[in-house]
Write a protein that holds these residues in place. Structure first.
Motif, PDB file in Angstrom:
ATOM      1  N   GLY A  67       0.798  -1.226   0.000  1.00 29.19           N
ATOM      2  CA  GLY A  67       0.000   0.000   0.000  1.00 29.19           C
ATOM      3  C   GLY A  67       0.823   1.264   0.000  1.00 29.19           C
ATOM      4  N   ARG A  69       2.956   4.365  -1.642  1.00 29.14           N
ATOM      5  CA  ARG A  69       2.791   5.171  -2.843  1.00 29.14           C
ATOM      6  C   ARG A  69       4.071   5.898  -3.265  1.00 29.14           C
ATOM      7  NH1 ARG A  69      -2.758   6.368  -3.604  1.00 29.14           N
ATOM      8  NH2 ARG A  69      -3.904   4.425  -3.279  1.00 29.14           N
ATOM      9  N   GLY A 301       0.350  -5.045   4.045  1.00 31.30           N
ATOM     10  CA  GLY A 301      -0.369  -5.030   2.778  1.00 31.30           C
ATOM     11  C   GLY A 301      -1.723  -5.708   2.862  1.00 31.30           C
ATOM     12  N   TRP A 303      -3.649  -5.763   5.455  1.00 32.41           N
ATOM     13  CA  TRP A 303      -4.550  -4.791   6.099  1.00 32.41           C
ATOM     14  C   TRP A 303      -4.892  -3.665   5.136  1.00 32.41           C
ATOM     15  CZ3 TRP A 303      -4.516   0.404   7.303  1.00 32.41           C
ATOM     16  CH2 TRP A 303      -5.479   0.836   8.219  1.00 32.41           C
ATOM     17  N   MET A 304      -3.907  -3.172   4.407  1.00 34.64           N
ATOM     18  CA  MET A 304      -4.128  -2.035   3.512  1.00 34.64           C
ATOM     19  C   MET A 304      -5.075  -2.380   2.374  1.00 34.64           C
ATOM     20  SD  MET A 304      -2.639   0.905   4.300  1.00 34.64           S
ATOM     21  CE  MET A 304      -2.157   1.768   2.799  1.00 34.64           C
ATOM     22  N   GLN A 305      -5.048  -3.615   1.901  1.00 31.24           N
ATOM     23  CA  GLN A 305      -5.962  -3.993   0.822  1.00 31.24           C
ATOM     24  C   GLN A 305      -7.410  -3.711   1.194  1.00 31.24           C
ATOM     25  OE1 GLN A 305      -5.341  -8.058  -0.337  1.00 31.24           O
ATOM     26  NE2 GLN A 305      -3.247  -7.719  -1.054  1.00 31.24           N
ATOM     27  N   HIS A 307      -8.339  -1.633   3.872  1.00 34.47           N
ATOM     28  CA  HIS A 307      -8.564  -0.398   4.641  1.00 34.47           C
ATOM     29  C   HIS A 307      -7.867   0.828   4.069  1.00 34.47           C
ATOM     30  CE1 HIS A 307      -8.992  -3.796   7.526  1.00 34.47           C
ATOM     31  NE2 HIS A 307      -9.986  -3.080   7.998  1.00 34.47           N
ATOM     32  N   GLU A 308      -7.298   0.728   2.866  1.00 30.71           N
ATOM     33  CA  GLU A 308      -6.456   1.818   2.399  1.00 30.71           C
ATOM     34  C   GLU A 308      -7.205   3.133   2.228  1.00 30.71           C
ATOM     35  OE1 GLU A 308      -4.584   0.980  -1.284  1.00 30.71           O
ATOM     36  OE2 GLU A 308      -6.430   1.001  -2.457  1.00 30.71           O
ATOM     37  N   ARG A 309      -8.522   3.085   2.035  1.00 29.36           N
ATOM     38  CA  ARG A 309      -9.198   4.370   1.868  1.00 29.36           C
ATOM     39  C   ARG A 309      -9.325   5.141   3.173  1.00 29.36           C
ATOM     40  NH1 ARG A 309     -14.240   1.240  -0.137  1.00 29.36           N
ATOM     41  NH2 ARG A 309     -15.807   1.384   1.513  1.00 29.36           N
ATOM     42  N   VAL A 311      -6.619   5.661   4.768  1.00 31.84           N
ATOM     43  CA  VAL A 311      -5.242   6.167   4.842  1.00 31.84           C
ATOM     44  C   VAL A 311      -4.930   7.094   3.675  1.00 31.84           C
ATOM     45  CG1 VAL A 311      -2.807   5.498   4.749  1.00 31.84           C
ATOM     46  CG2 VAL A 311      -4.408   4.181   6.157  1.00 31.84           C
ATOM     47  N   HIS A 312      -4.989   6.560   2.450  1.00 30.94           N
ATOM     48  CA  HIS A 312      -4.656   7.370   1.290  1.00 30.94           C
ATOM     49  C   HIS A 312      -5.717   8.436   1.056  1.00 30.94           C
ATOM     50  CE1 HIS A 312      -1.264   4.950   0.419  1.00 30.94           C
ATOM     51  NE2 HIS A 312      -1.947   3.868   0.102  1.00 30.94           N
TER      52      HIS A 312
END
Length: 416
Positions: A67, A69, A301, A303-305, A307-309, A311-312
């Motif tokens: 996750g 960038r 990664g 977790w980010m898959q 929940h990334e919205r 964060v980003h």
């Protein structure tokens, strides 16, 4: 993707990569200074430098899967060894191995859509004109101390190498200088002139704050800010930079790795306070990620898959969270990160009447909510007491989701 500062805050999460001759010693990136290693002894690592496992595309894919960038590579660390083919010194990877690792890194990151940053040390323990100070490996070498050194020539060298990095490797989005300290300051680097050169070569590039003069963002290292950062009352961009285990370079016998759940909490706390997180890995002497680093990135990664919205593109929320909760916000979506899983009820002050829908982010399952505004009682056998006016109460499942950090997504009313 031309350099522009607008990408930085939305990106929120980046990868730091420390790799060099010190990786072979496997005793911390400051090993040459800590052990006062002379040139001839340190050159053993130069003779053995063979990054046959340095796989830039695989590293970029791991960063993307985690996750991240943007990514930052140590083009040159304090020991002076360059991972690029500089024309100003022969102390670089191209002469030793035929490989320009900066070029490989930059190309691989861009192929994955990841912004490219380069770390460049203002120190250089190899350069004959860098004046010896107490951090220099040769600070007790009488013969070295007698040799004349000229920091004016060294400043020319700095400007020349920075020019190489910013003109021969495509669009560079970020430059991480390291670092000003009591023995050396902005006048030693020619900081004003150096920064002006960077701006001329790459308009829009982001430059950190370690030249000893103000930069575009500040870099708290190895500690976690608990509030938005300001300078003279004005909010500033910031990025917390952290290691996995306390060492930036590969440190074989250091096993004090941070738990992935802690790192996710640190990432969210950074975003909740308006900052970014730059998480470091130190590849082995052959250039590969060690198993713990790979496992950590993979766990983040996963977790980010889901929940990334949260964060980003997110940032500080306009609401104040209760204890054991971190808020981030993107427009009309408020993200509630639960540091502690409560029993059945979660009370959120100030949100009554402001939420139109709530769900667990990882699976999109609805979370019901209401306002406890019934009888004003101190105790009831079967009902929780009334909450303060304006408090929203959510009803959660008894079992916490099997994720590193549970997140609720609240859809706010338009006039919230």
């Amino acid at each position: 993707m031309p350099a522009s500062p607008d990408w930085f805050e939305p990106a929120r999460f980046g990868l730091f990569v420390h790799f060099g001759l010190y990786s072979l010693a496997a005793r911390h990136e400051w090993v040459r200074s800590r052990e006062a290693i002379p040139d001839a002894e340190y050159d053993r690592y130069l003779e053995r430098f063979d990054p046959d496992r340095f796989d830039a595309p695989a590293l970029a894919q791991a960063a993307r899967a985690a996750g991240m960038r943007y990514a930052v590579l140590t083009a040159k660390h304090h020991d002076g060894f360059c991972l690029f083919g500089s024309k100003l010194t022969d102390y670089h990877s191209v002469r030793v191995t035929g490989r320009d690792l900066v070029a490989e890194f930059a190309d691989a990151m861009r192929a994955e859509g990841i912004r490219v940053g380069l770390y460049y040390s203002l120190l250089d323990w190899h350069h004959p004109d860098f004046e010896i100070d107490r951090y220099h490996p040769l600070h007790a070498d009488a013969a070295a101390l007698e040799q004349p050194r000229d920091m004016a020539r060294y400043r020319e060298f700095l400007r020349g190498q920075v020019t190489e990095l910013l003109t021969e490797y495509g669009d560079i989005d970020l430059l991480f200088f390291d670092f000003t300290y009591p023995a050396k300051g902005p006048e030693d680097w020619g900081a004003e002139e150096l920064l002006a050169l960077v701006r001329e070569l790459r308009p829009g590039i982001l430059v950190n704050d370690r030249l000893g003069i103000p930069g575009d963002y500040v870099t708290p290292e190895q500690y976690q800010p608990d509030r938005p950062l300001e300078r003279d009352g004005v909010p500033v961009r910031w990025e917390a930079c952290h290691t996995l285990n306390g060492s930036w370079g590969y440190d074989r016998d250091n096993h004090e790795y941070k738990d992935p759940a802690l790192l996710v909490r640190m990432l969210v706390q950074s975003v909740a306070c308006g900052g970014n997180l730059l998480l470091n890995v130190g590849p082995t002497g052959r250039g590969a990620l060690d198993p713990r680093a790979r496992e950590t990135l993979a766990a983040i990664g996963e977790w980010m898959q889901l929940h990334e919205r949260s964060v980003h593109n997110a940032g500080p929320a306009e609401f104040t969270p209760p204890s054991n909760v971190l808020y981030t916000q993107v427009g009309d979506r408020l993200y509630v990160h639960l540091l502690f899983w409560p029993l059945k009820h979660l009370h959120l002050p100030g949100l009554a009447g402001r939420v139109r829908y709530a769900q667990l982010l990882h699976d999109g399952s609805e979370v019901r909510f209401h306002q406890l505004n019934g009888e004003n009682h101190e105790h009831n056998n079967l009902a929780p007491p009334r909450q303060d006016a304006g408090t929203l109460t959510l009803t959660l499942p008894i079992i916490a989701p099997d994720v590193l950090l549970p997140v609720l997504e609240l859809f706010l009313e338009a006039d919230a």
